[in-house]
Design an enzyme around this catalytic site. Structure first.
Site, PDB file in Angstrom:
ATOM      1  N   PRO A 185     -10.313  -1.132  -2.969  1.00  0.00           N
ATOM      2  CA  PRO A 185     -11.197  -2.304  -2.638  1.00  0.00           C
ATOM      3  C   PRO A 185     -12.150  -1.746  -1.653  1.00  0.00           C
ATOM      4  CG  PRO A 185      -9.293  -2.435  -1.322  1.00  0.00           C
ATOM      5  CD  PRO A 185      -8.997  -1.597  -2.358  1.00  0.00           C
ATOM      6  N   ASP A 187     -12.281   1.829   2.650  1.00  0.00           N
ATOM      7  CA  ASP A 187     -11.040   1.193   1.906  1.00  0.00           C
ATOM      8  C   ASP A 187     -10.670  -0.170   2.637  1.00  0.00           C
ATOM      9  OD1 ASP A 187      -8.672   0.175   0.848  1.00  0.00           O
ATOM     10  OD2 ASP A 187      -7.905   2.423   0.671  1.00  0.00           O
ATOM     11  N   HIS A 188     -10.761  -1.466   2.098  1.00  0.00           N
ATOM     12  CA  HIS A 188     -10.769  -2.551   3.101  1.00  0.00           C
ATOM     13  C   HIS A 188      -9.151  -2.828   3.210  1.00  0.00           C
ATOM     14  CE1 HIS A 188     -12.000  -6.025   4.828  1.00  0.00           C
ATOM     15  NE2 HIS A 188     -13.036  -6.230   3.945  1.00  0.00           N
ATOM     16  N   ARG A 189      -8.274  -1.973   2.811  1.00  0.00           N
ATOM     17  CA  ARG A 189      -6.857  -2.104   3.017  1.00  0.00           C
ATOM     18  C   ARG A 189      -6.515  -1.442   4.350  1.00  0.00           C
ATOM     19  NH1 ARG A 189      -4.673   0.478  -2.352  1.00  0.00           N
ATOM     20  NH2 ARG A 189      -6.361   2.074  -1.638  1.00  0.00           N
ATOM     21  N   VAL A 190      -7.364  -0.506   4.720  1.00  0.00           N
ATOM     22  CA  VAL A 190      -7.152   0.369   5.995  1.00  0.00           C
ATOM     23  C   VAL A 190      -8.136  -0.127   7.096  1.00  0.00           C
ATOM     24  CG1 VAL A 190      -7.187   2.512   7.054  1.00  0.00           C
ATOM     25  CG2 VAL A 190      -6.419   2.272   4.650  1.00  0.00           C
TER      26      VAL A 190
END
Length: 386
Positions: free
Chosen positions: A186, A361-364
């Site tokens: 993402p 990376d929107h997860r990180v």
């Protein structure tokens, strides 16, 4: 045949650097292998005598297949081939089984063995494997057999109206990995324009000393790598990686530099860039660039990258958004330095300005963490301290 990179299925034997009967020592350069990324030199893993060479130059060989032996003095070549490693055989068989059970299996060669790379090339180019005569052991169909048909234009009696171009190994790998990143990571993007006055001054003042001490011309990319690396050390979350079970905070700061090569892009790594001097970074960058252009990058040149810098300023690009290289959390895209009218203390002046765009990376990372990093980096460029 060693595995020199992740997901490698075969390797093309380019040359033997030692010949049958030669004495070799651990660390001697033994052979050259071409993978999807580059031609890489392989070292001997022990002392002994090279014997029983079965790997032929120019052929694609499955990973794990025995291609020669390093023997003790007086030792004979074993009469039977060494069994395939347990990890290698199931992977190849699984790939072949999946292909044979798919709807396209009716066009697959049912009697001859087909290397995974050959099967992929044939599928991509609409080649009927039943019509291919393999040149490998036991009639195995190799990637070189398929490529010869593609180059000769004999595989399709009804060529399409639109001309097509086959991708190189590097181009194909780049296509696969960018699609994987774009469809699974993402992405979000933040952009910042930065005054490059101090950056230009720093290069002008430090460049002659760096060139005298290291023999390498200092570039804007070298300075940016140094400043980015030091900012990453202050913002460990940006230097992190996404892994299956969560987020890994990397202890080292290793900056990958995107480089254009024929038919694609590679990103070799400047290791421990946060503690390296400008001269050390410039020398590493120059060596990596030379090896990349010659197609001679080594496995260690790609290993351990934690963040990537992609600079297209030399191609007169103002700004762009780059695609993240998993498992890294971010990549910085840098545009050209160009004069721009800006307001300083209410007065309109002309200053050299360039754009930085960070892909995250929107997860990180969330927007706040990424914005804080980008602001810190911009300030360090405005007032560099190296």
């Amino acid at each position: 045949m060693p595995a020199l990179e992740m997901a490698q299925e075969t390797g093309k034997l380019v040359s033997w650097l030692k010949k049958e009967g030669d004495k070799v020592s651990k660390g001697d350069l033994l052979l050259e292998i071409e993978t999807d990324k580059a031609v890489m030199e392989v070292e001997a893993t022990s002392d002994g005598v090279l014997g029983g060479i079965t790997g032929e130059v120019g052929t694609d060989i499955p990973v794990g297949q025995t291609i020669a032996w390093i023997l003790k003095p007086g030792e004979e070549v074993p009469s039977e081939a060494k069994p395939q490693p347990q990890a290698a055989t199931p992977v190849t068989e699984a790939i072949q089984s999946a292909d044979e059970s798919s709807p396209q299996s009716s066009t697959s060669n049912s009697t001859a063995r087909v290397s995974p790379k050959a099967r992929r090339l044939a599928k991509e180019n609409g080649i009927d494997l039943n019509s291919v005569q393999g040149s490998g052991d036991g009639g195995e169909i190799l990637a070189s057999d398929i490529q010869a048909l593609i180059d000769g234009g004999h595989h399709d009696s009804h060529p399409p109206a639109v001309q097509t171009e086959s991708l190189s190994s590097i181009g194909r790998l780049m296509a696969e990995r960018t699609v994987q990143s774009w469809t699974t990571v993402p992405h979000f993007f933040l952009q910042r324009e930065v005054d490059a006055t101090a950056l230009n001054s720093l290069r002008a003042s430090l460049g002659p000393g760096v060139e005298q001490s290291s023999g390498v011309k200092l570039t804007h990319t070298d300075i940016l790598v140094a400043l980015v690396a030091r900012a990453l050390a202050r913002h460990p979350r940006v230097n992190a990686s996404w892994i299956e079970n969560g987020i890994r905070l990397n202890s080292d700061v290793n900056v990958s530099i995107a480089m254009a090569v024929q038919d694609g892009v590679v990103a070799p790594v400047v290791h421990n860039a946060d503690t390296a001097t400008l001269g050390e970074i410039a020398k590493q960058r120059r060596e990596l660039t030379d090896r990349a252009k010659a197609g001679r990058l080594r496995p260690t040149d790609f290993a351990g990258g934690t963040f990537t810098v992609s600079n297209l300023g030399m191609f007169h690009i103002d700004s762009f958004c780059a695609i993240i290289t998993p498992p890294q959390a971010a990549i910085l895209a840098v545009g050209q330095i160009a004069d721009s009218v800006v307001a300083i203390d209410g007065v309109m002046v002309v200053r050299p300005v360039f754009s930085m765009t960070i892909s995250c990376d929107h997860r990180v990372l969330d927007g706040a963490k990424a914005a804080t990093f980008l602001h810190d980096l911009a300030e360090s460029i405005r007032e560099p301290n190296l």
